[in-house]
Scaffold this motif. Sequence first.
Motif, mmCIF file in Angstrom:
data_model
loop_
_atom_site.group_PDB
_atom_site.id
_atom_site.type_symbol
_atom_site.label_atom_id
_atom_site.label_comp_id
_atom_site.label_asym_id
_atom_site.label_seq_id
_atom_site.Cartn_x
_atom_site.Cartn_y
_atom_site.Cartn_z
ATOM 1 N N GLY A 278 3.854 6.743 5.389
ATOM 2 C CA GLY A 278 3.500 5.333 5.245
ATOM 3 C C GLY A 278 3.907 4.493 6.437
ATOM 4 N N LYS A 279 4.045 5.100 7.603
ATOM 5 C CA LYS A 279 4.513 4.415 8.808
ATOM 6 C C LYS A 279 3.368 3.951 9.705
ATOM 7 C CE LYS A 279 8.914 5.426 8.084
ATOM 8 N NZ LYS A 279 9.863 4.433 7.697
ATOM 9 N N VAL A 280 2.162 3.857 9.180
ATOM 10 C CA VAL A 280 1.010 3.429 9.979
ATOM 11 C C VAL A 280 0.517 2.075 9.486
ATOM 12 C CG1 VAL A 280 0.277 5.775 10.556
ATOM 13 C CG2 VAL A 280 -0.613 4.693 8.514
ATOM 14 N N GLY B 295 -8.688 7.014 -3.468
ATOM 15 C CA GLY B 295 -7.715 6.511 -4.433
ATOM 16 C C GLY B 295 -6.650 7.523 -4.815
ATOM 17 N N ASP B 296 -6.906 8.803 -4.530
ATOM 18 C CA ASP B 296 -5.894 9.837 -4.769
ATOM 19 C C ASP B 296 -4.825 9.796 -3.682
ATOM 20 O OD1 ASP B 296 -7.342 10.726 -7.003
ATOM 21 O OD2 ASP B 296 -8.509 12.119 -5.768
ATOM 22 N N ILE B 297 -5.174 9.228 -2.533
ATOM 23 C CA ILE B 297 -4.278 9.204 -1.383
ATOM 24 C C ILE B 297 -3.625 7.831 -1.220
ATOM 25 C CG2 ILE B 297 -4.176 9.408 1.134
ATOM 26 C CD1 ILE B 297 -6.506 11.389 0.903
ATOM 27 N N LEU B 298 -4.400 6.775 -1.469
ATOM 28 C CA LEU B 298 -3.908 5.410 -1.278
ATOM 29 C C LEU B 298 -3.820 4.680 -2.614
ATOM 30 C CD1 LEU B 298 -6.088 4.415 1.803
ATOM 31 C CD2 LEU B 298 -3.727 5.254 1.812
ATOM 32 N N ASP B 299 -2.747 3.948 -2.781
ATOM 33 C CA ASP B 299 -2.549 3.172 -4.007
ATOM 34 C C ASP B 299 -2.036 1.788 -3.609
ATOM 35 O OD1 ASP B 299 -2.481 2.601 -6.682
ATOM 36 O OD2 ASP B 299 -0.756 3.863 -7.141
ATOM 37 N N TYR B 300 -2.145 0.846 -4.528
ATOM 38 C CA TYR B 300 -1.680 -0.519 -4.283
ATOM 39 C C TYR B 300 -0.608 -0.865 -5.300
ATOM 40 C CZ TYR B 300 -1.646 -5.591 -3.925
ATOM 41 O OH TYR B 300 -1.247 -6.891 -3.772
ATOM 42 N N GLU B 301 0.478 -1.429 -4.810
ATOM 43 C CA GLU B 301 1.571 -1.850 -5.686
ATOM 44 C C GLU B 301 1.769 -3.350 -5.500
ATOM 45 O OE1 GLU B 301 6.032 -1.063 -4.981
ATOM 46 O OE2 GLU B 301 5.313 0.600 -6.225
ATOM 47 N N GLU B 302 1.838 -4.065 -6.605
ATOM 48 C CA GLU B 302 2.062 -5.509 -6.537
ATOM 49 C C GLU B 302 3.376 -5.800 -5.838
ATOM 50 O OE1 GLU B 302 0.167 -8.091 -7.550
ATOM 51 O OE2 GLU B 302 -1.422 -6.786 -8.313
ATOM 52 N N PRO B 303 3.362 -6.765 -4.895
ATOM 53 C CA PRO B 303 4.614 -7.096 -4.181
ATOM 54 C C PRO B 303 5.623 -7.803 -5.081
ATOM 55 C CG PRO B 303 2.748 -8.335 -3.279
ATOM 56 C CD PRO B 303 2.236 -7.473 -4.391
ATOM 57 N N ILE C 93 0.861 -1.185 0.000
ATOM 58 C CA ILE C 93 0.000 0.000 0.000
ATOM 59 C C ILE C 93 0.898 1.236 0.000
ATOM 60 C CG2 ILE C 93 -1.760 1.327 1.251
ATOM 61 C CD1 ILE C 93 -2.847 -1.277 0.141
ATOM 62 N N ILE C 94 0.684 2.091 -0.971
ATOM 63 C CA ILE C 94 1.466 3.321 -1.118
ATOM 64 C C ILE C 94 0.587 4.492 -0.687
ATOM 65 C CG2 ILE C 94 2.737 4.788 -2.743
ATOM 66 C CD1 ILE C 94 3.832 1.896 -2.442
ATOM 67 N N VAL C 95 1.131 5.372 0.165
ATOM 68 C CA VAL C 95 0.405 6.551 0.628
ATOM 69 C C VAL C 95 0.912 7.759 -0.153
ATOM 70 C CG1 VAL C 95 -0.175 8.001 2.599
ATOM 71 C CG2 VAL C 95 0.148 5.541 2.918
ATOM 72 N N ASN C 96 -0.003 8.391 -0.879
ATOM 73 C CA ASN C 96 0.334 9.564 -1.696
ATOM 74 C C ASN C 96 -0.241 10.845 -1.104
ATOM 75 O OD1 ASN C 96 1.713 8.124 -3.773
ATOM 76 N ND2 ASN C 96 -0.268 7.412 -4.511
ATOM 77 N N LEU C 97 -0.295 10.918 0.223
ATOM 78 C CA LEU C 97 -0.859 12.094 0.879
ATOM 79 C C LEU C 97 -0.069 13.349 0.521
ATOM 80 C CD1 LEU C 97 -2.930 13.310 2.794
ATOM 81 C CD2 LEU C 97 -1.450 12.666 4.703
ATOM 82 N N ASP C 98 1.246 13.241 0.447
ATOM 83 C CA ASP C 98 2.067 14.405 0.117
ATOM 84 C C ASP C 98 1.746 14.940 -1.273
ATOM 85 O OD1 ASP C 98 3.125 12.057 -0.936
ATOM 86 O OD2 ASP C 98 5.210 12.684 -0.701
ATOM 87 N N VAL C 99 1.449 14.048 -2.212
ATOM 88 C CA VAL C 99 1.095 14.468 -3.575
ATOM 89 C C VAL C 99 -0.248 15.202 -3.571
ATOM 90 C CG1 VAL C 99 0.559 13.659 -5.907
ATOM 91 C CG2 VAL C 99 2.386 12.566 -4.608
ATOM 92 N N ALA C 100 -1.224 14.651 -2.853
ATOM 93 C CA ALA C 100 -2.550 15.283 -2.772
ATOM 94 C C ALA C 100 -2.460 16.641 -2.085
ATOM 95 C CB ALA C 100 -3.523 14.374 -2.035
ATOM 96 N N MET C 101 -1.628 16.737 -1.053
ATOM 97 C CA MET C 101 -1.447 18.013 -0.359
ATOM 98 C C MET C 101 -0.772 19.038 -1.271
ATOM 99 S SD MET C 101 -0.253 16.589 3.374
ATOM 100 C CE MET C 101 0.441 18.144 3.871
ATOM 101 N N ALA C 102 0.216 18.611 -2.034
ATOM 102 C CA ALA C 102 0.922 19.519 -2.933
ATOM 103 C C ALA C 102 -0.009 20.056 -4.019
ATOM 104 C CB ALA C 102 2.115 18.813 -3.561
ATOM 105 N N LYS C 103 -0.898 19.188 -4.533
ATOM 106 C CA LYS C 103 -1.843 19.631 -5.567
ATOM 107 C C LYS C 103 -2.754 20.739 -5.063
ATOM 108 C CE LYS C 103 -2.045 15.412 -8.323
ATOM 109 N NZ LYS C 103 -2.858 14.250 -8.712
ATOM 110 N N LYS C 104 -3.090 20.695 -3.774
ATOM 111 C CA LYS C 104 -3.962 21.706 -3.172
ATOM 112 C C LYS C 104 -3.175 22.810 -2.470
ATOM 113 C CE LYS C 104 -7.790 19.898 -4.452
ATOM 114 N NZ LYS C 104 -8.713 20.589 -5.335
#
Length: 68
Positions: free
Chosen positions: A38-40, A60-68, A3-14
């Motif tokens: 991503g430490k939670v 989905g703008d904040i959370l993403d899934y990456e294949e292991p 699970i990838i957290v893209n909160l920083d990207v969403a915050m930067a866009k706004k």
Amino acid sequence: MPIIVNLDVAMAKKKMSLTELSEKVGVSMTNLSLLKKGKVKGVRFNTLEAICQALDCKPGDILDYEEP
């Protein structure tokens, strides 16, 4: 961790700082910082909803899934 957290990207866009998001969402800056890094192990739906409302985005703008 797949699970990838893209909160920083969403915050930067706004152009929103961690302090401002913390105030709008009612979550401590420490907890938001841990989420951003991503430490939670999980996030409550009501917290995710509040973040999405503050950033005018979808989960989905904040959370993403990456294949292991």
